[in-house]
Motif scaffolding. Sequence first.
Motif, PDB file in Angstrom:
ATOM      1  N   GLY A  65       2.491   7.066 -10.877  1.00 55.61           N
ATOM      2  CA  GLY A  65       1.620   6.567 -11.931  1.00 55.61           C
ATOM      3  C   GLY A  65       0.450   5.722 -11.465  1.00 55.61           C
ATOM      4  N   ILE A  66       0.520   5.194 -10.245  1.00 51.21           N
ATOM      5  CA  ILE A  66      -0.525   4.294  -9.754  1.00 51.21           C
ATOM      6  C   ILE A  66      -1.694   5.117  -9.221  1.00 51.21           C
ATOM      7  N   ARG A  67      -2.884   4.842  -9.753  1.00 51.54           N
ATOM      8  CA  ARG A  67      -4.074   5.610  -9.398  1.00 51.54           C
ATOM      9  C   ARG A  67      -5.062   4.826  -8.532  1.00 51.54           C
ATOM     10  N   LYS A  68      -4.991   3.492  -8.583  1.00 53.71           N
ATOM     11  CA  LYS A  68      -5.972   2.705  -7.828  1.00 53.71           C
ATOM     12  C   LYS A  68      -5.299   1.495  -7.174  1.00 53.71           C
ATOM     13  N   PHE A  69      -5.692   1.241  -5.919  1.00 56.53           N
ATOM     14  CA  PHE A  69      -5.205   0.085  -5.157  1.00 56.53           C
ATOM     15  C   PHE A  69      -6.426  -0.700  -4.695  1.00 56.53           C
ATOM     16  N   VAL A  70      -6.520  -1.948  -5.116  1.00 63.13           N
ATOM     17  CA  VAL A  70      -7.658  -2.789  -4.757  1.00 63.13           C
ATOM     18  C   VAL A  70      -7.173  -3.897  -3.833  1.00 63.13           C
ATOM     19  N   PHE A  71      -7.772  -3.977  -2.648  1.00 62.28           N
ATOM     20  CA  PHE A  71      -7.380  -4.976  -1.662  1.00 62.28           C
ATOM     21  C   PHE A  71      -8.497  -5.990  -1.481  1.00 62.28           C
ATOM     22  N   LEU A  72      -8.156  -7.267  -1.583  1.00 62.96           N
ATOM     23  CA  LEU A  72      -9.135  -8.320  -1.387  1.00 62.96           C
ATOM     24  C   LEU A  72      -9.203  -8.685   0.096  1.00 62.96           C
ATOM     25  N   LEU A 110       0.825  -1.208   0.000  1.00 59.31           N
ATOM     26  CA  LEU A 110       0.000   0.000   0.000  1.00 59.31           C
ATOM     27  C   LEU A 110       0.858   1.256   0.000  1.00 59.31           C
ATOM     28  N   LEU A 111       1.872   1.295   0.846  1.00 60.64           N
ATOM     29  CA  LEU A 111       2.744   2.465   0.922  1.00 60.64           C
ATOM     30  C   LEU A 111       3.547   2.653  -0.365  1.00 60.64           C
ATOM     31  N   LYS A 112       3.979   1.546  -0.965  1.00 61.16           N
ATOM     32  CA  LYS A 112       4.730   1.655  -2.214  1.00 61.16           C
ATOM     33  C   LYS A 112       3.849   2.225  -3.319  1.00 61.16           C
ATOM     34  N   CYS A 113       2.597   1.808  -3.355  1.00 61.73           N
ATOM     35  CA  CYS A 113       1.671   2.336  -4.363  1.00 61.73           C
ATOM     36  C   CYS A 113       1.391   3.819  -4.114  1.00 61.73           C
ATOM     37  N   ALA A 114       1.283   4.199  -2.844  1.00 65.89           N
ATOM     38  CA  ALA A 114       0.989   5.588  -2.499  1.00 65.89           C
ATOM     39  C   ALA A 114       2.124   6.527  -2.905  1.00 65.89           C
ATOM     40  N   GLU A 115       3.342   6.032  -2.934  1.00 61.56           N
ATOM     41  CA  GLU A 115       4.481   6.888  -3.275  1.00 61.56           C
ATOM     42  C   GLU A 115       4.875   6.794  -4.751  1.00 61.56           C
ATOM     43  N   MET A 127      -8.073  -2.440   7.985  1.00 62.88           N
ATOM     44  CA  MET A 127      -8.037  -1.115   8.584  1.00 62.88           C
ATOM     45  C   MET A 127      -6.919  -0.255   8.009  1.00 62.88           C
ATOM     46  N   GLN A 128      -5.792  -0.868   7.685  1.00 62.30           N
ATOM     47  CA  GLN A 128      -4.705  -0.125   7.064  1.00 62.30           C
ATOM     48  C   GLN A 128      -5.149   0.484   5.737  1.00 62.30           C
ATOM     49  N   CYS A 129      -5.889  -0.303   4.979  1.00 63.32           N
ATOM     50  CA  CYS A 129      -6.381   0.195   3.694  1.00 63.32           C
ATOM     51  C   CYS A 129      -7.428   1.286   3.892  1.00 63.32           C
ATOM     52  N   ARG A 130      -8.311   1.098   4.847  1.00 63.58           N
ATOM     53  CA  ARG A 130      -9.344   2.107   5.103  1.00 63.58           C
ATOM     54  C   ARG A 130      -8.716   3.422   5.556  1.00 63.58           C
ATOM     55  N   ALA A 131      -7.612   3.348   6.294  1.00 60.84           N
ATOM     56  CA  ALA A 131      -6.951   4.558   6.777  1.00 60.84           C
ATOM     57  C   ALA A 131      -6.354   5.384   5.635  1.00 60.84           C
ATOM     58  N   MET A 132      -6.148   4.743   4.476  1.00 57.49           N
ATOM     59  CA  MET A 132      -5.549   5.443   3.333  1.00 57.49           C
ATOM     60  C   MET A 132      -6.588   5.904   2.321  1.00 57.49           C
ATOM     61  N   LEU A 162      -4.294   8.431  -4.666  1.00 57.26           N
ATOM     62  CA  LEU A 162      -4.520   6.987  -4.780  1.00 57.26           C
ATOM     63  C   LEU A 162      -5.918   6.610  -4.303  1.00 57.26           C
ATOM     64  N   GLN A 163      -6.700   6.018  -5.188  1.00 60.25           N
ATOM     65  CA  GLN A 163      -8.019   5.523  -4.806  1.00 60.25           C
ATOM     66  C   GLN A 163      -7.863   4.122  -4.229  1.00 60.25           C
ATOM     67  N   VAL A 164      -8.273   3.949  -2.983  1.00 61.12           N
ATOM     68  CA  VAL A 164      -8.160   2.650  -2.290  1.00 61.12           C
ATOM     69  C   VAL A 164      -9.527   1.986  -2.240  1.00 61.12           C
ATOM     70  N   VAL A 165      -9.603   0.765  -2.728  1.00 54.60           N
ATOM     71  CA  VAL A 165     -10.844   0.009  -2.764  1.00 54.60           C
ATOM     72  C   VAL A 165     -10.672  -1.273  -1.967  1.00 54.60           C
ATOM     73  N   VAL A 166     -11.583  -1.544  -1.056  1.00 50.55           N
ATOM     74  CA  VAL A 166     -11.553  -2.767  -0.239  1.00 50.55           C
ATOM     75  C   VAL A 166     -12.754  -3.615  -0.596  1.00 50.55           C
ATOM     76  N   LEU A 167     -12.489  -4.855  -1.023  1.00 52.90           N
ATOM     77  CA  LEU A 167     -13.556  -5.796  -1.367  1.00 52.90           C
ATOM     78  C   LEU A 167     -13.689  -6.819  -0.246  1.00 52.90           C
ATOM     79  N   ARG A 168     -14.921  -7.088   0.163  1.00 50.31           N
ATOM     80  CA  ARG A 168     -15.177  -8.057   1.228  1.00 50.31           C
ATOM     81  C   ARG A 168     -16.168  -9.120   0.750  1.00 50.31           C
ATOM     82  N   PRO A 169     -15.752  -9.995  -0.139  1.00 51.33           N
ATOM     83  CA  PRO A 169     -16.668 -11.028  -0.625  1.00 51.33           C
ATOM     84  C   PRO A 169     -16.967 -12.068   0.456  1.00 51.33           C
TER      85      PRO A 169
END
Length: 202
Positions: free
Chosen positions: A133-140, A125-130, A180-185, A191-198
């Motif tokens: 070019g990365i605009r979206k981070f999707v966490f499963l 997450l931190l690497k993507c934030a810095e 929670m780490q993803c939600r905090a970002m 960076l758009q952070v998306v959390v999926l909870r299937p």
Amino acid sequence: RLRASRAQAVPKSSSKHNVLIAGATSVIGRQVVEQLYYDDRNVGHIMAVARESQKPYYFDEYDTSRFSYHSLNILKPREFTNLFLSERFRDAQIDTVLHLAFMHRSDAPAGERHELNVDGTRAMLLKCAETDGIRKFVFLSSWDVYRLKPHNPVLLDERCDLNFAQRTHGWIKDRVDADMQCRAMMDHPRLQVVVLRPTGIV
């Protein structure tokens, strides 16, 4: 063969997403790679990363002009730096990252599991934030993060309480911590952070 010929017939578009998939050799990762590869109208290049040092045989069918595999241990900062600063990463113009690198076995050693699930998620997450070019981070994530109580509604949604109970199994605690780490970002300016909870299906 039919799919491959169809993919070549679709003209290139600058609006396509170029995707990095962490945990690409997992069961879910392999299926996501396949779905995105054949979604050639919306997806350009796919960069699959996992711990395996050699590209698995089941990735051989993909055209290397649109797909590449790279060995990466997300717990090693130097490997992270080498990949994200590499010429192949710049050429791929990655704008979306799908983070699927998660240890799903609840019986795995607690320290090893926590290191990958929590520390690994934070590092990615931190690497993507810095990385500009990365605009979206999707966490499963998973429905396991919710706390089950007698008065829960029949249908859970993202407003329901997460499981912070002291006696919760460590595997679920890892899930909640990473979630929670993803939600905090989520208020990150770029960076758009998306959390999926299937949920599981029986």
